[in-house]
Design an enzyme around this catalytic site. Structure first.
Site, PDB file in Angstrom:
ATOM      1  N   SER A   1       1.518  -1.847  -0.703  1.00 36.12           N
ATOM      2  CA  SER A   1       0.185  -0.210   0.451  1.00 36.12           C
ATOM      3  C   SER A   1       1.132   1.168   0.077  1.00 36.12           C
ATOM      4  O   SER A   1       1.965   1.750   1.191  1.00 36.12           O
ATOM      5  CB  SER A   1      -1.084  -0.191   1.357  1.00 36.12           C
ATOM      6  OG  SER A   1      -1.155   1.318   1.260  1.00 36.12           O
TER       7      SER A   1
ATOM      8  N   HIS B   1      -1.054  -1.128  -4.543  1.00 34.14           N
ATOM      9  CA  HIS B   1      -2.406  -0.873  -3.407  1.00 34.14           C
ATOM     10  C   HIS B   1      -2.441   0.488  -3.380  1.00 34.14           C
ATOM     11  O   HIS B   1      -1.451   1.627  -2.810  1.00 34.14           O
ATOM     12  CB  HIS B   1      -2.606  -1.896  -2.440  1.00 34.14           C
ATOM     13  CG  HIS B   1      -3.765  -1.582  -1.764  1.00 34.14           C
ATOM     14  ND1 HIS B   1      -4.594  -2.874  -1.691  1.00 34.14           N
ATOM     15  CD2 HIS B   1      -4.148  -0.733  -0.640  1.00 34.14           C
ATOM     16  CE1 HIS B   1      -6.293  -1.999  -1.109  1.00 34.14           C
ATOM     17  NE2 HIS B   1      -6.021  -1.273  -0.439  1.00 34.14           N
TER      18      HIS B   1
ATOM     19  N   ASP C   1      -4.678   3.340  -1.507  1.00 34.87           N
ATOM     20  CA  ASP C   1      -6.005   4.170  -0.815  1.00 34.87           C
ATOM     21  C   ASP C   1      -6.307   5.516  -0.995  1.00 34.87           C
ATOM     22  O   ASP C   1      -6.029   6.170  -1.172  1.00 34.87           O
ATOM     23  CB  ASP C   1      -5.322   3.651   0.280  1.00 34.87           C
ATOM     24  CG  ASP C   1      -4.767   2.355   1.019  1.00 34.87           C
ATOM     25  OD1 ASP C   1      -5.911   1.526   1.101  1.00 34.87           O
ATOM     26  OD2 ASP C   1      -4.278   1.956   1.230  1.00 34.87           O
TER      27      ASP C   1
ATOM     28  N   MET D   1      -9.180   7.866  -0.355  1.00 32.73           N
ATOM     29  CA  MET D   1     -10.142   8.380   1.021  1.00 32.73           C
ATOM     30  C   MET D   1     -10.636   9.727   1.122  1.00 32.73           C
ATOM     31  O   MET D   1      -9.633  10.433   0.232  1.00 32.73           O
ATOM     32  CB  MET D   1      -9.041   7.971   2.770  1.00 32.73           C
ATOM     33  CG  MET D   1      -8.709   6.486   2.608  1.00 32.73           C
ATOM     34  SD  MET D   1      -7.588   6.950   3.977  1.00 32.73           S
ATOM     35  CE  MET D   1      -7.079   5.568   4.207  1.00 32.73           C
TER      36      MET D   1
ATOM     37  N   HIS E   1      -8.446   0.861  -3.778  1.00 30.88           N
ATOM     38  CA  HIS E   1      -9.676   0.607  -2.814  1.00 30.88           C
ATOM     39  C   HIS E   1     -10.354   1.928  -2.227  1.00 30.88           C
ATOM     40  O   HIS E   1      -9.494   2.904  -1.831  1.00 30.88           O
ATOM     41  CB  HIS E   1      -8.512  -0.008  -1.439  1.00 30.88           C
ATOM     42  CG  HIS E   1      -9.366  -0.240  -0.161  1.00 30.88           C
ATOM     43  ND1 HIS E   1      -8.776  -0.160   1.422  1.00 30.88           N
ATOM     44  CD2 HIS E   1     -10.639   0.062   0.249  1.00 30.88           C
ATOM     45  CE1 HIS E   1      -9.401  -0.524   2.050  1.00 30.88           C
ATOM     46  NE2 HIS E   1     -10.885  -0.417   1.753  1.00 30.88           N
TER      47      HIS E   1
ATOM     48  N   MET F   1     -12.259   3.948  -0.067  1.00 32.69           N
ATOM     49  CA  MET F   1     -12.425   4.285   0.833  1.00 32.69           C
ATOM     50  C   MET F   1     -13.574   5.943   0.998  1.00 32.69           C
ATOM     51  O   MET F   1     -12.910   7.030   1.598  1.00 32.69           O
ATOM     52  CB  MET F   1     -11.791   4.051   2.688  1.00 32.69           C
ATOM     53  CG  MET F   1     -11.019   3.021   2.316  1.00 32.69           C
ATOM     54  SD  MET F   1      -9.326   3.143   3.397  1.00 32.69           S
ATOM     55  CE  MET F   1      -8.527   2.850   2.251  1.00 32.69           C
TER      56      MET F   1
ATOM     57  N   MET G   1     -11.008  -5.809   5.818  1.00 31.96           N
ATOM     58  CA  MET G   1     -10.500  -5.223   6.393  1.00 31.96           C
ATOM     59  C   MET G   1      -9.908  -5.153   7.639  1.00 31.96           C
ATOM     60  O   MET G   1     -10.920  -6.150   8.561  1.00 31.96           O
ATOM     61  CB  MET G   1     -11.088  -3.734   6.497  1.00 31.96           C
ATOM     62  CG  MET G   1     -11.358  -2.766   5.363  1.00 31.96           C
ATOM     63  SD  MET G   1      -9.563  -2.762   4.770  1.00 31.96           S
ATOM     64  CE  MET G   1      -9.122  -1.819   6.014  1.00 31.96           C
TER      65      MET G   1
ATOM     66  N   ASP H   1      -6.413  -6.405   4.541  1.00 31.36           N
ATOM     67  CA  ASP H   1      -6.029  -5.381   4.476  1.00 31.36           C
ATOM     68  C   ASP H   1      -5.840  -4.760   5.524  1.00 31.36           C
ATOM     69  O   ASP H   1      -6.719  -4.326   6.641  1.00 31.36           O
ATOM     70  CB  ASP H   1      -6.525  -4.098   3.876  1.00 31.36           C
ATOM     71  CG  ASP H   1      -6.030  -3.064   3.216  1.00 31.36           C
ATOM     72  OD1 ASP H   1      -5.139  -2.228   3.898  1.00 31.36           O
ATOM     73  OD2 ASP H   1      -6.784  -1.980   2.725  1.00 31.36           O
TER      74      ASP H   1
END
Ligand code: DX5
Ligand code: ZN
Length: 215
Positions: free
Chosen positions: A7, A32, A34, A36, A65, A67, A137, A175
């Site tokens: 990540s 990966h 992330d 957000m 991913h 979020m 998660m 994760d």
């Protein structure tokens, strides 16, 4: 064969291109990413612009991913930015998860749902036929460097049984808090893809760490 997905949340944000370029030689399988939005989780990271900027630095699959509260708004922008895999949270404001998964597939990407630690496996079982992967998660989303929640192992076993009962080949991705010790436990329970942020990017030798995570 276990896949390792470092990540980049834990990489040096001021040197992201080089960090991503190094991952292939270091033995990573996926990158990966992330995303957000400061609403779904109490943190803000980066979006499709960053994905597009990093795409030329690697030919490894980019595993996005999301979020974010409204993941379906971001499917086409991430496709245009070069993403390969998109996962969306069942706890997001997306009312029509099944349709969102179909939309990800319609864009030619792999699709999956993500479950927070408090969310039971039952929240995804009827979506499994539309999922190439399910991300569990193993920490509460928002930040790197947290400790692995051991109850995740029970969830992996339960999800694996559901996948097998349906004769599917859905991958299980984990994760949060993955290190060589928890990686081994996850793989024994049935995990296929391991995300690791701080373990890889804070290691003195990331290549050796990726190898250690493979077991
Ligand atoms: C947390 C992110 C993770 C995180 C994992 O919200 O989804 O991908 O970067 O970090 P580590 O491996 O440090 O727990
Ligand atoms: Zn993640």
């Amino acid at each position: 064969m276990i896949k390792i997905a470092p990540s980049i949340l834990s990489a040096d944000f001021a040197a992201m291109g080089n960090a991503v370029r190094a991952l292939k030689e270091q033995g990573a399988d996926w990158v990966h990413f992330d995303v957000m939005d400061g609403n779904f989780v109490p943190n803000i990271t980066f979006g499709p612009g960053m994905c597009k900027a990093l795409r030329p630095y690697t030919d490894l699959p980019l595993d996005v991913h999301l979020m974010v509260e409204h993941p379906s708004d971001w499917i086409v922008p991430f496709k245009d930015a070069g993403a390969d895999v998109v996962t969306i949270h069942v706890e997001s404001q997306e009312r029509h998860l099944h349709r969102a998964l179909q939309q990800i597939h319609a864009q030619g990407m792999k699709a999956g749902v993500v479950l927070n630690p408090a969310t039971p496996i039952s929240a995804c079982v009827h979506l499994l036929p539309e999922c190439d992967l399910v991300l569990l998660m193993s920490v509460n989303p928002g930040f790197g460097g947290q400790s692995f929640i051991p109850e995740t192992l029970r969830k992996i076993r339960e999800l694996k049984a559901e996948i097998n009962a349906r004769g599917l080949d859905t991958l299980i991705e984990i994760d949060g808090g993955v290190n060589p010790e928890t990686a081994k436990q996850c793989v024994e329970a049935g995990a296929d893809v391991l995300v690791a942020g701080s373990a890889v990017f804070r290691a003195p030798d990331p290549k050796a760490m990726i190898q250690a995570l493979r077991g």
